[in-house]
Design an enzyme around this catalytic site. Structure first.
Site, PDB file in Angstrom:
ATOM      1  N   CYS A   1      -8.963  -7.809   8.443  1.00 40.08           N
ATOM      2  CA  CYS A   1      -8.258  -6.572   8.794  1.00 40.08           C
ATOM      3  C   CYS A   1      -8.676  -6.037  10.151  1.00 40.08           C
ATOM      4  O   CYS A   1      -7.989  -5.178  10.716  1.00 40.08           O
ATOM      5  CB  CYS A   1      -8.483  -5.518   7.715  1.00 40.08           C
ATOM      6  SG  CYS A   1     -10.216  -5.237   7.314  1.00 40.08           S
TER       7      CYS A   1
ATOM      8  N   GLY B   1       0.807  -1.216   0.000  1.00 41.71           N
ATOM      9  CA  GLY B   1       0.000   0.000   0.000  1.00 41.71           C
ATOM     10  C   GLY B   1       0.836   1.259   0.000  1.00 41.71           C
ATOM     11  O   GLY B   1       0.527   2.232  -0.697  1.00 41.71           O
TER      12      GLY B   1
ATOM     13  N   GLU C   1      -6.300   1.005   2.317  1.00 42.32           N
ATOM     14  CA  GLU C   1      -6.535   0.406   3.629  1.00 42.32           C
ATOM     15  C   GLU C   1      -5.412  -0.582   3.878  1.00 42.32           C
ATOM     16  O   GLU C   1      -5.254  -1.555   3.127  1.00 42.32           O
ATOM     17  CB  GLU C   1      -7.892  -0.297   3.678  1.00 42.32           C
ATOM     18  CG  GLU C   1      -8.189  -0.891   5.048  1.00 42.32           C
ATOM     19  CD  GLU C   1      -9.257  -1.943   5.015  1.00 42.32           C
ATOM     20  OE1 GLU C   1      -9.067  -2.999   5.669  1.00 42.32           O
ATOM     21  OE2 GLU C   1     -10.280  -1.742   4.331  1.00 42.32           O
TER      22      GLU C   1
END
Length: 493
Positions: free
Chosen positions: A258, A203, A222
């Site tokens: 997550c 990310g 995210e």
């Protein structure tokens, strides 16, 4: 794969799609939802084979995916998300003559969505990021995840066919595969926003690419989260199922969520034996793919090898002939001093069925400890009695959790994210690259930008700002003659 052709098609579709009448775009999303439900049996079978996730879990995920598409359709028809504001011209305005100014949120343009591995439906090809971008009126390019390529292709066929049958412009939805193609599109000037769900490492790399373009774009990534949970002495004494609930949240979907609670803080004298009993009854579960399995093995070894760690449930990892890993829960115990001293080994997210119980002696020290160790999380949770919650002793802790988390829970467990209008699934870095929500109807705002029109003739205004309001959206209007003083700067609907 010709990424230039894909970007060009998305760019050509941008204006026609943005101008699509809301009810037509909403109907297209509902058509996609219906098509996914109709193909659910076929899609779930593929997903089970490629990901190892259970049929019941995947069935619920398909339902969530289609329902969030329908929810966004309702948002489109309602029109309030456009935040249409009209200030009529007013020569007597308190700080000087005011021109006619009208503001509305408009689609940012083509969006590139990097699909997730752990939610092959809800955060993948037709998942929440995709639904939000399409609802906003943005052409969408999805970069398929390598962990479920066949499912990605088949889902994309279902989505594309439904959108075409609903009359949406050509190029409004496309699928790409391969890391190089994803990066090439992220660098393409015709892509105007990015979305991602996955590891912190990847990310950050993608976010840096988006930020370093000649024309930088917003990138909504995210990333990882350890989702700390704090249990008071009262909760430990009055919630007999506390540790069983914790273990169930850690073990669900093999800990590949997550929002899995990575840390549970308990008083120093808490009885922890029930953890081992609960863990012993959990069957092994396949990890999503060999890469994730290897990463979990390495992470587990680092935690187990850290000084001062006491093993409560040893767990295990089994490797089959196809290099797939099958795991059972690992739970360890440390005290606060050990956690601080060995934070490099212990604080990183463990993506899999592993969590750490932390014994604390001073509850008053928890707010400062939380701010020190957990600067950004998707969730934080408090387990406490009603008296403890109402007498003010937890105010500082709750303030710390709210400052550092996107969602603060009182009781329950963070796994399981409801798709609602009020949901926030985000949080300060390192939970996300940009603190926004990727779940719930507010997710649509990531792919919109404000545009104000000053002194524009009615014929050149977008429909939400015209006086005749052909789309029938809510308009916040501040009329002339209502500005005799500073207190009159509000509006009326």
């Amino acid at each position: 794969m010709d990424t230039d052709r894909i970007a060009a098609a998305a760019a050509r579709a941008a204006r026609p799609f943005a101008e699509t009448e809301p009810r037509a775009r909403a109907a297209a999303l509902v058509a996609v939802a219906d098509a996914l439900d109709a193909a659910a049996g076929e899609l779930i079978a593929i997903a089970m084979r490629e990901t190892g996730l259970a049929e019941a879990r995947l069935t619920g995920e398909v339902r969530r995916t289609s329902n969030q598409l329908r929810l966004f359709a309702e948002v489109i028809v309602d029109g309030a998300y456009l935040d249409a504001r009209i200030d009529d011209a007013d020569p007597g305005y308190v700080i000087g003559p005011r021109p006619d100014v009208r503001r509305v949120l408009e689609p940012v343009g083509p969006v590139l969505n990097f699909a997730a591995s752990n939610f092959p439906f809800a955060f993948s090809v037709a998942g929440g990021d995709s639904a939000a971008a399409l609802a906003a009126g943005c052409p969408l390019v999805v970069k398929a995840h390598s962990g479920h390529p066949e499912l990605s292709r088949r889902t994309a066929e279902v989505v594309a066919s439904a959108l075409a049958a609903a009359g949406m412009p050509e190029g409004v939805f496309q699928l790409v595969e391969g890391q190089d193609n994803g990066v090439a599109l992220l660098r393409d000037d015709r892509i105007r926003a990015g979305a991602f769900t996955g590891s912190t490492h990847v990310g950050r790399l993608l976010a840096d690419i988006a930020a370093s373009r000649p024309r930088p774009i917003p990138f909504y990534g995210e990333l990882g989260s350890v989702n700390p949970v704090y249990a008071t002495a009262g909760a430990v004494a009055t919630e007999p199922e506390l540790l069983q609930g914790f273990l169930g949240s850690v073990a669900g979907s093999a800990g590949q969520l997550c929002t899995k609670p990575g840390f549970l803080f308990v008083p120093a004298d808490a009885e922890l034996e029930p953890v081992a009993d609960a863990a012993s009854g959990v069957p092994e579960h396949r990890l999503l793919n060999p890469g994730i399995g290897r990463a979990f093995e390495d992470r587990r070894a680092a935690v187990l090898g850290a000084p001062g760690v006491t093993v409560l449930a040893a767990g295990a990892v089994r490797v089959d002939d196809a290099e797939q890993r099958f795991a059972t829960p690992t739970v360890v115990e440390v005290d606060v001093d050990t956690l601080r001293e060995h934070r490099d080994e212990l604080l990183e997210e463990s993506f899999g069925p592993l969590s750490i119980l932390v014994r604390y002696r001073d509850a008053d020290a928890l707010p400062a400890l939380h701010r020190e160790l957990f600067p950004g999380n998707l969730t934080s949770t408090v387990h406490a009695t009603d008296d403890e919650l109402s007498d003010g002793r937890l105010v500082d802790l709750v303030d710390a959790l709210a400052e550092t988390s996107g969602r603060v829970l009182f009781g329950g467990w963070p796994t399981g994210v409801s798709v609602t209008g009020a949901m926030q699934h985000g949080g300060p870095f390192p939970a996300t690259t940009t603190d926004a929500t990727s779940v719930g109807t507010a997710a649509i705002t990531r792919f919109l930008r404000g545009v104000a029109y000053q002194g524009a003739p009615q014929a050149l205004l977008p429909p939400p700002l015209r006086d005749d309001n052909p789309w029938g959206v809510p308009q916040r209007r501040s009329a002339a003659g209502r500005s005799a003083g500073w207190g009159s700067l509000g509006g009326e609907y």
